[in-house]
Motif scaffolding. Structure first.
Motif, PDB file in Angstrom:
ATOM      1  N   SER A   4       0.868  -1.182   0.000  1.00  0.00           N
ATOM      2  CA  SER A   4       0.000   0.000   0.000  1.00  0.00           C
ATOM      3  C   SER A   4       0.899   1.224   0.000  1.00  0.00           C
ATOM      4  O   SER A   4       2.092   1.135   0.287  1.00  0.00           O
ATOM      5  CB  SER A   4      -0.894  -0.009   1.229  1.00  0.00           C
TER       6      SER A   4
ATOM      7  N   LEU B  15      -9.844   8.388 -13.334  1.00  0.00           N
ATOM      8  CA  LEU B  15      -9.462   9.133 -12.134  1.00  0.00           C
ATOM      9  C   LEU B  15      -9.581   8.206 -10.943  1.00  0.00           C
ATOM     10  O   LEU B  15     -10.645   7.610 -10.723  1.00  0.00           O
ATOM     11  CB  LEU B  15     -10.389  10.334 -11.926  1.00  0.00           C
ATOM     12  N   GLY B  16      -8.517   8.088 -10.178  1.00  0.00           N
ATOM     13  CA  GLY B  16      -8.597   7.197  -9.025  1.00  0.00           C
ATOM     14  C   GLY B  16      -7.517   7.477  -8.013  1.00  0.00           C
ATOM     15  O   GLY B  16      -6.756   8.434  -8.156  1.00  0.00           O
TER      16      GLY B  16
ATOM     17  N   TYR C 101     -11.730   2.669  -8.609  1.00  0.00           N
ATOM     18  CA  TYR C 101     -11.465   2.432  -7.186  1.00  0.00           C
ATOM     19  C   TYR C 101     -10.789   1.090  -6.947  1.00  0.00           C
ATOM     20  O   TYR C 101     -11.139   0.085  -7.578  1.00  0.00           O
ATOM     21  CB  TYR C 101     -12.784   2.478  -6.409  1.00  0.00           C
TER      22      TYR C 101
ATOM     23  N   ASP D 298     -12.890   2.640   3.954  1.00  0.00           N
ATOM     24  CA  ASP D 298     -13.473   3.579   2.981  1.00  0.00           C
ATOM     25  C   ASP D 298     -14.991   3.622   3.126  1.00  0.00           C
ATOM     26  O   ASP D 298     -15.630   2.587   3.296  1.00  0.00           O
ATOM     27  CB  ASP D 298     -13.126   3.144   1.548  1.00  0.00           C
TER      28      ASP D 298
HETATM   29  P1  ADP Z   1      -3.005   3.501   1.001  1.00  0.00           P
HETATM   30  O1  ADP Z   1      -4.138   2.893   1.757  1.00  0.00           O
HETATM   31  O2  ADP Z   1      -1.733   3.489   1.771  1.00  0.00           O
HETATM   32  O3  ADP Z   1      -3.299   4.833   0.365  1.00  0.00           O
HETATM   33  P2  ADP Z   1      -3.413   2.126  -1.539  1.00  0.00           P
HETATM   34  O4  ADP Z   1      -2.482   2.514  -2.589  1.00  0.00           O
HETATM   35  O5  ADP Z   1      -3.814   0.714  -1.457  1.00  0.00           O
HETATM   36  O6  ADP Z   1      -2.748   2.515  -0.182  1.00  0.00           O
HETATM   37  O7  ADP Z   1      -4.697   3.041  -1.718  1.00  0.00           O
HETATM   38  C1  ADP Z   1      -6.005   2.568  -1.611  1.00  0.00           C
HETATM   39  C2  ADP Z   1      -6.881   3.641  -1.041  1.00  0.00           C
HETATM   40  O8  ADP Z   1      -6.949   4.786  -1.927  1.00  0.00           O
HETATM   41  C3  ADP Z   1      -8.314   3.207  -0.904  1.00  0.00           C
HETATM   42  O9  ADP Z   1      -8.514   2.462   0.273  1.00  0.00           O
HETATM   43  C4  ADP Z   1      -9.033   4.547  -0.896  1.00  0.00           C
HETATM   44  O10 ADP Z   1      -8.976   5.154   0.382  1.00  0.00           O
HETATM   45  C5  ADP Z   1      -8.226   5.373  -1.866  1.00  0.00           C
HETATM   46  N1  ADP Z   1      -8.846   5.353  -3.204  1.00  0.00           N
HETATM   47  C6  ADP Z   1      -8.516   4.589  -4.261  1.00  0.00           C
HETATM   48  N2  ADP Z   1      -9.302   4.852  -5.327  1.00  0.00           N
HETATM   49  C7  ADP Z   1     -10.193   5.794  -4.936  1.00  0.00           C
HETATM   50  C8  ADP Z   1     -11.290   6.475  -5.579  1.00  0.00           C
HETATM   51  N3  ADP Z   1     -11.615   6.272  -6.836  1.00  0.00           N
HETATM   52  N4  ADP Z   1     -11.970   7.363  -4.834  1.00  0.00           N
HETATM   53  C9  ADP Z   1     -11.637   7.599  -3.545  1.00  0.00           C
HETATM   54  N5  ADP Z   1     -10.630   7.003  -2.894  1.00  0.00           N
HETATM   55  C10 ADP Z   1      -9.913   6.107  -3.574  1.00  0.00           C
END
Ligand code: ADP
Ligand code: ZN
Length: 432
Positions: free
Chosen positions: A89, A209-210, A234, A301
């Motif tokens: 992560s 977008l993500g 997401y 989330d």
């Molecule tokens: P970290 O939890 O350390 O940021 P990750 O790279 O696994 O590590 O990121 C995943 C997190 O990013 C998700 O749990 C969420 O909080 C956020 N995230 C990912 N995509 C989206 C999105 N489209 N909209 C909102 N939040 C997002």
């Protein structure tokens, strides 16, 4: 229209039967990992006693803390010689956690991304510029492999180096980009500096977008500024990464790929399920992972399920935009606020520029919130009356969104540091 029509449009009862079969297999696999062997025995859970999808609730949740305590190998249920890749992560909220993938895991994940991108209209003729950081972070390699399997031409430009990004877009005819929304906004400043019009001088038609929360207003802003269609993407590294939920061409919520993940939505305080349509914490169970399947993983989330079927014909349920993480919320003057509420209010005001930050402080009058906002270059005139008026409009718009009156500071365009990774929206100086 579909990448895997039979799976994407499977009748619910078939999809749920498939989920149950895969869940049996996954739970049996997981009981081979040290962590779950111990967890199951502590909880008195026997894998063979699982009869229905509802029985899943007899398994305790898995948390980020569990992953940290099991670092690095306690969740692994195959030999290391069967693993081909490790991801982690981003460490946004603390120590990193790692996930091991077998070749089968990478293949399944890749398919989910090809499926997701295909659903938005991306095709083999597209030129795909992947502006996400490559490496341990899953956004880079995940999309990279998915786009290659789809058959597009992939430009792995990775994050940052804004001028070079624009150079590639212009000279290689990029049509699809994958980009963090806050970076999509700050990149507009570089476009302006380079004298390149993102609408006219490049051929972009789709953006994914993500990686961070963003509002509908930000989507619209990106769509209008670049002249493209933007789709919400997401995922989280614990569930492979991107490709967990993705918008289809309808852009009305993200389909969770339920052949690969079981989704539950719970009240974060009680752990009990919330009814469809109500906001709660998303909890995921892997259904196709070999190396390191996770059961009932609490994502932190917040979102809600849209129970109605999607007109696109896909039967996989949709979720709303992610409001933020449970721990993103801050409390100011007794009111709960998510950074995304501030972002939403700001991005609805056309004179607002491409970056902002929320500063929290404490003085003898109690907690104070200041929102520092870059002004759009076109509106950043020397006209003091207009700027004072704008400041007042921002303040009152924010007040009606977050129910607290913030101090608003207007800043010159590009005066806040631009981020290339996930934006850090809140500076909480109250504990200093
Ligand atoms: P970290 O939890 O350390 O940021 P990750 O790279 O696994 O590590 O990121 C995943 C997190 O990013 C998700 O749990 C969420 O909080 C956020 N995230 C990912 N995509 C989206 C999105 N489209 N909209 C909102 N939040 C997002
Ligand atoms: Zn759909």
């Amino acid at each position: 229209m579909y990448w895997q029509k039979d799976i994407e449009t499977a009748p619910r009862e078939d999809l749920e039967r498939l989920q149950l079969e895969r869940l049996w297999h996954t739970v049996a696999m997981a009981s081979g990992a040290d962590f779950y062997r111990q967890r199951f025995s502590e909880a008195g859970f026997q894998p063979q006693s699982l009869r229905s999808l509802d029985d899943l609730r007899r398994i305790p949740f898995t948390t980020k803390e569990d992953l940290r305590s099991g670092f690095p190998y306690r969740f692994l249920c195959v030999g290391l010689e069967q693993c081909v890749r490790l991801h982690s992560s981003s460490g946004t909220t603390g120590r990193i956690t790692v996930i091991f993938h077998t070749q089968g895991d990478i293949d399944n994940w890749t398919e989910l991304l090809s499926r997701s991108m295909y659903a938005t209209g991306m095709r083999t003729s597209d030129v795909f510029q992947n502006m996400m950081s490559y490496g341990l972070f899953t956004g880079g390699l995940g999309f990279h492999y998915g786009a290659e399997r789809l058959g597009a031409l992939v430009l792995p430009t990775a994050a940052g180096n804004s001028k070079r990004q624009i150079f590639f877009m212009k000279n290689l005819g990029t049509t699809v980009i994958h980009i963090i929304p806050s970076y999509a906004l700050s990149l507009l400043n570089t476009f302006a500096g380079e004298g390149v019009d993102p609408k006219e001088d490049v051929a972009l038609r789709i953006a994914f977008l993500g990686a961070e929360p963003h509002s509908e207003a930000t989507r619209r802003k990106v769509e209008e500024a670049y002249g493209l269609e933007a789709f919400n993407s997401y995922g989280l590294s614990e569930m492979n990464g991107p490709g967990v939920a993705f918008e289809c061409a309808r852009k009305a919520g993200m389909h969770v790929w339920e052949d690969a993940y079981i989704l539950e939505v719970i009240d974060p305080a009680t752990g009990e399920p919330v009814p469809d349509g109500e906001e709660g914490e998303l909890v995921f169970t892997n259904l196709t992972r070999e190396g390191m399947p996770l059961l009932r993983y609490r994502s932190r989330d917040l979102a809600s399920v849209y129970p109605e079927p999607c007109p696109c014909g896909r039967t996989h349920r949709r979720i709303s935009r992610i409001k933020g993480r449970v721990d993103d919320m801050f409390i100011i003057k007794g009111v709960n606020v998510f950074p995304m509420q501030v972002e939403k209010a700001l991005m609805e005001i056309p004179e607002v520029g491409n970056n902002f930050v929320i500063v929290l402080e404490r003085n003898d009058r109690g907690d104070q919130i200041t929102v520092k906002v870059e002004v759009n270059p076109a509106s950043f005139t020397g006209d003091v009356r207009a700027l004072t008026h704008l400041q007042e409009r921002i303040r009152s718009r924010l007040r009606s969104e977050i129910l607290v009156t913030p101090k608003v500071e207007l800043l010159e365009p590009q005066s806040l540091p631009a981020t290339e990774g996930k934006a850090v929206r809140v500076r909480d100086n109250r504990e200093l």
